[in-house]
Write an enzyme that holds these catalytic residues in place. Structure first.
Site, PDB file in Angstrom:
ATOM      1  N   ASP A   9      59.103  56.482  52.399  1.00  0.00           N
ATOM      2  CA  ASP A   9      59.412  57.569  51.404  1.00  0.00           C
ATOM      3  C   ASP A   9      58.692  58.448  51.901  1.00  0.00           C
ATOM      4  O   ASP A   9      58.400  59.055  52.702  1.00  0.00           O
ATOM      5  CB  ASP A   9      59.231  56.891  50.224  1.00  0.00           C
ATOM      6  CG  ASP A   9      57.167  56.876  50.234  1.00  0.00           C
ATOM      7  OD1 ASP A   9      56.992  57.139  51.712  1.00  0.00           O
ATOM      8  OD2 ASP A   9      56.947  56.184  49.174  1.00  0.00           O
ATOM      9  N   ASP A  42      57.130  60.356  46.310  1.00  0.00           N
ATOM     10  CA  ASP A  42      55.931  60.320  45.008  1.00  0.00           C
ATOM     11  C   ASP A  42      55.069  61.319  45.568  1.00  0.00           C
ATOM     12  O   ASP A  42      54.620  62.246  46.191  1.00  0.00           O
ATOM     13  CB  ASP A  42      55.243  58.936  46.632  1.00  0.00           C
ATOM     14  CG  ASP A  42      55.296  57.450  45.688  1.00  0.00           C
ATOM     15  OD1 ASP A  42      56.389  57.733  45.434  1.00  0.00           O
ATOM     16  OD2 ASP A  42      55.061  56.493  47.023  1.00  0.00           O
ATOM     17  N   ASP A  85      55.083  61.078  50.676  1.00  0.00           N
ATOM     18  CA  ASP A  85      54.371  61.307  49.809  1.00  0.00           C
ATOM     19  C   ASP A  85      53.588  62.772  49.749  1.00  0.00           C
ATOM     20  O   ASP A  85      53.455  62.955  51.111  1.00  0.00           O
ATOM     21  CB  ASP A  85      52.804  60.250  50.047  1.00  0.00           C
ATOM     22  CG  ASP A  85      53.968  58.265  50.397  1.00  0.00           C
ATOM     23  OD1 ASP A  85      54.341  58.125  49.780  1.00  0.00           O
ATOM     24  OD2 ASP A  85      54.223  58.416  51.633  1.00  0.00           O
TER      25      ASP A  85
HETATM   26  N1  DCT Z   1      48.531  54.290  48.930  1.00  0.00           N
HETATM   27  C1  DCT Z   1      47.199  54.399  47.931  1.00  0.00           C
HETATM   28  N2  DCT Z   1      47.599  53.877  46.724  1.00  0.00           N
HETATM   29  C2  DCT Z   1      49.034  53.286  46.101  1.00  0.00           C
HETATM   30  C3  DCT Z   1      50.357  53.357  47.298  1.00  0.00           C
HETATM   31  C4  DCT Z   1      49.540  53.923  48.343  1.00  0.00           C
HETATM   32  O1  DCT Z   1      46.731  54.123  48.178  1.00  0.00           O
HETATM   33  N3  DCT Z   1      49.500  52.202  44.933  1.00  0.00           N
HETATM   34  C5  DCT Z   1      48.119  54.642  50.093  1.00  0.00           C
HETATM   35  C6  DCT Z   1      48.728  53.972  50.763  1.00  0.00           C
HETATM   36  C7  DCT Z   1      49.491  54.430  52.318  1.00  0.00           C
HETATM   37  C8  DCT Z   1      49.500  55.607  51.843  1.00  0.00           C
HETATM   38  O2  DCT Z   1      49.387  56.043  50.080  1.00  0.00           O
HETATM   39  C9  DCT Z   1      51.177  55.832  51.957  1.00  0.00           C
HETATM   40  O3  DCT Z   1      51.651  54.893  50.917  1.00  0.00           O
HETATM   41  P1  DCT Z   1      53.436  54.539  51.321  1.00  0.00           P
HETATM   42  O4  DCT Z   1      54.776  55.618  51.001  1.00  0.00           O
HETATM   43  O5  DCT Z   1      53.906  53.338  51.031  1.00  0.00           O
HETATM   44  O6  DCT Z   1      53.119  54.124  52.778  1.00  0.00           O
HETATM   45  P2  DCT Z   1      53.227  54.837  54.732  1.00  0.00           P
HETATM   46  O7  DCT Z   1      51.890  54.567  55.185  1.00  0.00           O
HETATM   47  O8  DCT Z   1      54.313  56.753  53.581  1.00  0.00           O
HETATM   48  O9  DCT Z   1      55.051  54.059  54.769  1.00  0.00           O
HETATM   49  P3  DCT Z   1      56.178  54.705  54.855  1.00  0.00           P
HETATM   50  O10 DCT Z   1      56.755  55.096  55.903  1.00  0.00           O
HETATM   51  O11 DCT Z   1      57.044  52.952  54.416  1.00  0.00           O
HETATM   52  O12 DCT Z   1      56.718  55.040  53.450  1.00  0.00           O
HETATM   53 MG    MG Z   2      54.879  56.503  52.432  1.00  0.00          MG
END
Ligand code: DCT
Ligand code: MG
Length: 347
Positions: free
Chosen positions: A184, A271, A186
């Protein structure tokens, strides 16, 4: 270390961890995740059990897997998991946006094993999120590329800035850590001025959007649970990203070309997290991840500094004060640590 990673199967430790996650055994799951991070960043290849002597996070279960890999070149425990019916079903089910371990468990208990069976079962009540998950399934399981992240970033920035001209929009998550692909994208959004509306989250470009309102209470102490969700207003969305077309003359000249049949967009998981300006640095640190890095940092704060860190604040328990920070550098300084660059936070 090449020894641990087989291209076709992925990392034996991650497979073991995921299987425990599907069994809701958090302790064993974390044990394998931690071991994976320790081994990934070892500066030498492990060829004998002696090599892991003195390393942290090497419990008996982990050592068994390492021993198999040293002796056989691969882990039969991990292979067994990959062939396990329950694991295979959970893996499929949880690949759908909106489906977590709880839902997977429910479906599996109902005797469902594949996504085709789930789709064919008309008695199931799917949530709005899961419906979107099935509708855009193919797009969402294919990874998001860095180029797509940059394109979406421009769209999000432009959209946000029409509503909040002085807003700060930052890519976080894996892309901020320098990853080339992700599941995703963020974003953190903040603005120094007074907060106005979150209407920006509703405008046209979203295929799906689930807004979670802020539950932050002023002056609340940071959470001690290193895996607790934060309290920011956020939006789990699916954005419609049109493919860039450098030259569309062929579309106009070809008479037989049926535009309606060409899907010229991709659904992308985004997100959006909205933070108050004074919590921005903490939110940035938390949302940049990695998840494991965040957990380790929070554990360090608790055990080594008698402080509590979460995505909102850092609280000094001895002095009983909140420590303000305008940048990630200041947070590391409060913790008495050298600054760690985002691309060095992958473990
Ligand atoms: N995070 C957080 N609280 C949440 C969800 C996520 O603090 N409720 C943090 C932890 C990692 C970061 O945000 C991003 O989350 P992801 O998108 O799940 O992980 P990513 O490292 O970006 O990996 P991906 O490539 O799978 O998106
Ligand atoms: Mg991510």
């Amino acid at each position: 270390m090449p020894l641990w990673v087989k291209e076709e199967t992925g990392d034996a430790f991650e497979i073991m961890a995921e299987n425990y996650e599907f069994k809701e055994n958090e302790i064993f799951c974390l044990e394998f995740l931690r071991a994976a991070s320790v081994l990934k960043f070892l500066p030498f290849p492990v060829t004998r059990m002696k090599d892991i002597q003195g390393l942290p996070c090497m419990g008996d279960r982990v050592r068994d897997v390492i021993e198999e890999i040293i002796e056989e070149g691969e882990s039969f425990r991990a292979k067994e998991v990959l062939n396990d019916e329950r694991y295979k079903s959970f893996k499929q089910f949880t690949s759908v946006f909106g489906v977590g371990v709880k839902t997977a468990e429910k479906w599996y208990r109902m005797g469902l094993q594949t996504l085709e069976e789930v789709k064919a079962d008309k008695t199931l009540k799917l949530s709005k999120m899961q419906k979107a998950g099935f509708l855009y399934y193919e797009d969402l399981v294919s990874c998001v590329t860095k180029a797509e992240a940059d394109a979406v970033s421009l769209i999000v920035k432009n959209t946000v800035c029409t509503f909040l001209p002085d807003a700060l929009v930052t890519i976080t998550g894996g892309f901020r850590r320098g990853k080339k692909i992700g599941h995703d994208i963020d974003f953190l959004i903040t603005s120094p001025g007074p907060r106005e509306d979150y209407e920006l989250l509703h405008k046209g470009l979203l295929l799906y959007c689930d807004i979670i309102e802020s539950t932050f209470v002023k002056e609340q102490l940071p959470s001690r649970n290193v895996d607790a969700m934060d309290h920011f207003q956020k939006c789990f969305a699916i954005l419609k990203l049109y493919h860039p077309r450098a030259d569309n003359s062929s579309y106009n000249t070809s008479k037989n070309f049926d535009m309606a049949q060409v899907k010229d967009w991709k659904a992308i998981r985004v997100d959006l997290v909205i933070t108050p300006f004074e919590q921005y640095a903490y939110a940035l640190l938390g949302w940049t991840g990695s998840r494991q890095f965040g957990r380790d940092l929070r554990r360090y704060a608790t055990h080594e500094r008698k402080m509590i860190l979460d995505n909102h604040a850092l609280y000094d328990r001895k002095k009983r004060i909140f420590l303000k920070a305008g940048s990630e550098e200041e947070i590391f300084a409060h913790l008495g640590l050298d600054y760690v660059e985002p691309w060095e936070r992958n473990a």
